[in-house]
Design a protein around this motif. Structure first.
Motif, mmCIF file in Angstrom:
data_model
loop_
_atom_site.group_PDB
_atom_site.id
_atom_site.type_symbol
_atom_site.label_atom_id
_atom_site.label_comp_id
_atom_site.label_asym_id
_atom_site.label_seq_id
_atom_site.Cartn_x
_atom_site.Cartn_y
_atom_site.Cartn_z
ATOM 1 N N VAL A 24 0.854 -1.189 0.000
ATOM 2 C CA VAL A 24 0.000 0.000 0.000
ATOM 3 C C VAL A 24 0.888 1.237 0.000
ATOM 4 O O VAL A 24 1.851 1.324 0.779
ATOM 5 C CB VAL A 24 -0.935 0.021 1.228
ATOM 6 C CG1 VAL A 24 -1.720 1.324 1.292
ATOM 7 C CG2 VAL A 24 -1.876 -1.178 1.193
ATOM 8 N N SER A 25 0.575 2.169 -0.884
ATOM 9 C CA SER A 25 1.319 3.426 -0.965
ATOM 10 C C SER A 25 0.439 4.586 -0.508
ATOM 11 O O SER A 25 -0.794 4.525 -0.578
ATOM 12 C CB SER A 25 1.800 3.676 -2.396
ATOM 13 O OG SER A 25 2.697 2.665 -2.806
ATOM 14 N N ARG A 26 1.095 5.636 -0.052
ATOM 15 C CA ARG A 26 0.395 6.888 0.255
ATOM 16 C C ARG A 26 0.939 7.971 -0.667
ATOM 17 O O ARG A 26 2.153 8.158 -0.786
ATOM 18 C CB ARG A 26 0.584 7.300 1.711
ATOM 19 C CG ARG A 26 -0.178 8.582 2.052
ATOM 20 C CD ARG A 26 -0.239 8.838 3.542
ATOM 21 N NE ARG A 26 1.049 9.183 4.107
ATOM 22 C CZ ARG A 26 1.230 9.579 5.368
ATOM 23 N NH1 ARG A 26 0.203 9.651 6.193
ATOM 24 N NH2 ARG A 26 2.433 9.866 5.806
ATOM 25 N N TYR A 27 0.019 8.670 -1.325
ATOM 26 C CA TYR A 27 0.373 9.724 -2.271
ATOM 27 C C TYR A 27 -0.016 11.068 -1.682
ATOM 28 O O TYR A 27 -1.094 11.220 -1.098
ATOM 29 C CB TYR A 27 -0.352 9.514 -3.597
ATOM 30 C CG TYR A 27 0.091 8.279 -4.336
ATOM 31 C CD1 TYR A 27 1.033 8.344 -5.353
ATOM 32 C CD2 TYR A 27 -0.423 7.027 -3.997
ATOM 33 C CE1 TYR A 27 1.450 7.202 -6.027
ATOM 34 C CE2 TYR A 27 -0.014 5.882 -4.664
ATOM 35 C CZ TYR A 27 0.923 5.980 -5.674
ATOM 36 O OH TYR A 27 1.335 4.848 -6.337
ATOM 37 N N THR A 28 0.846 12.057 -1.862
ATOM 38 C CA THR A 28 0.552 13.418 -1.433
ATOM 39 C C THR A 28 0.402 14.303 -2.655
ATOM 40 O O THR A 28 1.336 14.429 -3.455
ATOM 41 C CB THR A 28 1.655 13.976 -0.520
ATOM 42 O OG1 THR A 28 1.780 13.141 0.640
ATOM 43 C CG2 THR A 28 1.315 15.394 -0.085
ATOM 44 N N LEU A 29 -0.775 14.870 -2.819
ATOM 45 C CA LEU A 29 -1.059 15.810 -3.902
ATOM 46 C C LEU A 29 -1.007 17.212 -3.310
ATOM 47 O O LEU A 29 -1.743 17.531 -2.371
ATOM 48 C CB LEU A 29 -2.460 15.565 -4.499
ATOM 49 C CG LEU A 29 -2.636 14.405 -5.484
ATOM 50 C CD1 LEU A 29 -2.142 13.085 -4.939
ATOM 51 C CD2 LEU A 29 -4.109 14.296 -5.890
ATOM 52 N N ASP A 30 -0.123 18.049 -3.841
ATOM 53 C CA ASP A 30 0.098 19.390 -3.297
ATOM 54 C C ASP A 30 -0.175 20.417 -4.383
ATOM 55 O O ASP A 30 0.480 20.415 -5.428
ATOM 56 C CB ASP A 30 1.542 19.514 -2.795
ATOM 57 C CG ASP A 30 1.775 20.744 -1.938
ATOM 58 O OD1 ASP A 30 1.096 21.771 -2.161
ATOM 59 O OD2 ASP A 30 2.637 20.676 -1.045
ATOM 60 N N SER A 31 -1.155 21.285 -4.150
ATOM 61 C CA SER A 31 -1.505 22.297 -5.143
ATOM 62 C C SER A 31 -0.447 23.382 -5.270
ATOM 63 O O SER A 31 -0.420 24.123 -6.248
ATOM 64 C CB SER A 31 -2.845 22.945 -4.776
ATOM 65 O OG SER A 31 -2.695 23.828 -3.674
ATOM 66 N N GLY A 32 0.414 23.500 -4.251
ATOM 67 C CA GLY A 32 1.397 24.577 -4.224
ATOM 68 C C GLY A 32 0.845 25.864 -3.652
ATOM 69 O O GLY A 32 1.568 26.859 -3.521
ATOM 70 N N VAL A 84 -0.672 10.993 -12.818
ATOM 71 C CA VAL A 84 -1.111 11.825 -13.932
ATOM 72 C C VAL A 84 -0.786 13.267 -13.560
ATOM 73 O O VAL A 84 -0.490 13.563 -12.405
ATOM 74 C CB VAL A 84 -2.626 11.656 -14.197
ATOM 75 C CG1 VAL A 84 -2.963 10.221 -14.570
ATOM 76 C CG2 VAL A 84 -3.446 12.100 -12.988
ATOM 77 N N PRO A 85 -0.809 14.203 -14.506
ATOM 78 C CA PRO A 85 -0.520 15.596 -14.157
ATOM 79 C C PRO A 85 -1.438 16.108 -13.043
ATOM 80 O O PRO A 85 -2.659 16.069 -13.174
ATOM 81 C CB PRO A 85 -0.766 16.341 -15.472
ATOM 82 C CG PRO A 85 -0.494 15.327 -16.529
ATOM 83 C CD PRO A 85 -0.991 14.030 -15.970
ATOM 84 N N GLY A 86 -0.834 16.504 -11.943
ATOM 85 C CA GLY A 86 -1.589 17.063 -10.833
ATOM 86 C C GLY A 86 -2.281 16.046 -9.960
ATOM 87 O O GLY A 86 -3.050 16.418 -9.064
ATOM 88 N N GLY A 87 -2.029 14.744 -10.181
ATOM 89 C CA GLY A 87 -2.741 13.783 -9.358
ATOM 90 C C GLY A 87 -2.408 12.341 -9.649
ATOM 91 O O GLY A 87 -1.325 12.011 -10.147
ATOM 92 N N VAL A 121 -5.488 17.834 -8.152
ATOM 93 C CA VAL A 121 -5.601 19.151 -7.522
ATOM 94 C C VAL A 121 -5.079 20.198 -8.497
ATOM 95 O O VAL A 121 -4.329 19.878 -9.428
ATOM 96 C CB VAL A 121 -4.824 19.217 -6.192
ATOM 97 C CG1 VAL A 121 -5.385 18.224 -5.185
ATOM 98 C CG2 VAL A 121 -3.329 18.974 -6.413
ATOM 99 N N ASP A 122 -5.501 21.456 -8.287
ATOM 100 C CA ASP A 122 -5.026 22.519 -9.172
ATOM 101 C C ASP A 122 -4.676 23.763 -8.361
ATOM 102 O O ASP A 122 -4.823 23.801 -7.133
ATOM 103 C CB ASP A 122 -6.048 22.836 -10.269
ATOM 104 C CG ASP A 122 -7.361 23.385 -9.736
ATOM 105 O OD1 ASP A 122 -7.393 23.932 -8.610
ATOM 106 O OD2 ASP A 122 -8.378 23.281 -10.445
#
Length: 386
Positions: free
Chosen positions: A50-58, A162-165, A191-192
């Motif tokens: 199991v992986s954990r992904y962090t999506l950061d909009s900046g 994918v780009p942004g996520g 995220v954007d």
């Protein structure tokens, strides 16, 4: 079957509506900063990593998502002073999600999880499709809830960036939990720079089946485990809702909200009428109902929530016909969240974009039937602002 699964999301129309709901403290120069995605190992379930992904909009929005259950574990968003804080409920460890996140595990909360094959309830775990009767697991007051005993919330999804996520995918084999057809589903989180979290769902099948996917995140705009959400305001763009029987199965009626505690057409504190002596509120011990959205079929604003203390706002856009608003009635003080603090009743609320509960047993409801050659396709956007 109608147009439920053949329509396309009206991106252009939705984009126009989104322009006013993002976090407004982003300069033109800062807006050019692209979102980032990072990955870390988070453990194993049933031998699968199991992986954990962090999506950061900046720009202050940071979302952590697990490949187990597609779970949104944390979501940080800025308040009116630009201070970011986690505003969704969750567990601190993977073991907690495995042990406590569903009725079968003793919790039944589904914190942050992807829900399928069928979100919400199916009466008595039974439905008929094309003259054949199917039985799915019963796990809630004699009914089937959120896909059964081993729904999408318990699967380890394949993930690609994918780009942004990230895009999650899973194949549910023919007969899985009693549902017909091999169903292939994808869910894309992005995220954007305007601090919007978008969730796009697709599914295909090799036999006629029913499908209803959603995400079950609990929100507390004042901050995770900060207290109850009764003072936070909610607006739902719906003039009708679906009343239920004592086991929370829709009666089939589309009842007007006017003159009832279910009228959220104007921003109203969640706790303003939750204790009224209304039979529907007594059944669910609070709000746990489906609203019939005024607009469906194209991306439109379904609901808005706000917290007077922090200034945070949440705008929900969807192309779905229904929205299940759940006020966290059964959080009973036995679950400890990501911050190490206990969750009590109504410490969070869920806004689940969806088709109506028990639609396979109500021909008058929008259809949830998916057939070979068709693509189930829907999108929901959670826009964070102040």
């Amino acid at each position: 079957m109608g147009t439920v699964f053949s329509r396309r999301t009206a991106i252009a129309a939705g984009a126009a509506g989104l322009a006013t709901v993002g976090f407004t403290g982003v300069s033109q120069a800062a807006a050019a900063k692209p979102p980032t995605v990072t990955k870390e190992y988070y453990g194993r379930v049933g031998g699968a990593a199991v992986s954990r992904y962090t999506l950061d909009s900046g720009h202050g929005l940071r979302v952590r998502i697990l490949s187990y259950g597609g779970i949104i574990q944390t979501l940080e968003a800025p308040d009116r002073h630009g201070r970011a804080e986690n505003i969704v409920l969750g567990f601190p460890t993977l073991a907690d999600y495995v042990a406590k996140n569903s009725p079968e595990a003793g919790g039944g909360v589904y914190f942050g999880a992807l829900i399928g094959r069928y979100a919400n309830r199916i009466a008595h775990g039974t439905f008929t499709l094309d003259g054949q009767t199917y039985h799915v697991p019963v796990n809630n007051n004699g009914n089937s809830l959120h896909g059964g005993l081993a729904g999408f919330d318990k699967k380890v999804w394949d993930v690609t960036e994918v780009p942004g996520g990230i895009r999650l995918s899973v194949t549910s084999p023919d007969g899985d939990q009693g549902y017909p057809g091999a169903l292939h589903a994808t869910v894309t989180y992005t995220v954007d720079s305007q601090n919007r979290l978008s969730i796009a769902y697709t599914a295909t099948t090799d036999k006629p089946t029913v499908v209803n996917l959603t995400n079950h995140t609990y929100w507390n705009l004042a901050g995770e485990a900060s207290g109850d959400i009764y003072d936070q305001k909610l607006q739902i763009n719906a003039g009708r809702y679906t009343p239920t029987d004592t086991t929370q199965i829709p009666t089939g009626q589309l009842a007007p909200v006017q003159g009832t505690p279910f009228d959220f057409r104007r921003p109203t504190a969640i706790g303003a009428r939750i204790a009224e002596d209304d039979p529907q509120l007594l059944t669910g011990q609070g709000y746990d109902h489906n609203w019939v959205l005024d607009s469906s079929g194209s991306l439109a604003v379904a609901a808005k929530a706000s917290d007077p203390a922090s200034g945070r706002t949440l705008t929900v856009l969807t192309d779905q016909p229904g929205l299940q608003f759940y006020s966290g009635n059964f959080l009973d003080g036995t679950l400890v969240g990501t911050s190490g603090r206990t969750y009590r009743q109504s410490y969070g609320f869920a806004l689940e974009t969806q088709h109506f509960p028990d639609s396979p047993n109500h021909p008058s409801f929008p259809s949830t039937v998916l057939r070979p050659g068709q693509t189930y396709r829907t999108k929901t956007v959670f826009a964070l602002g102040v």
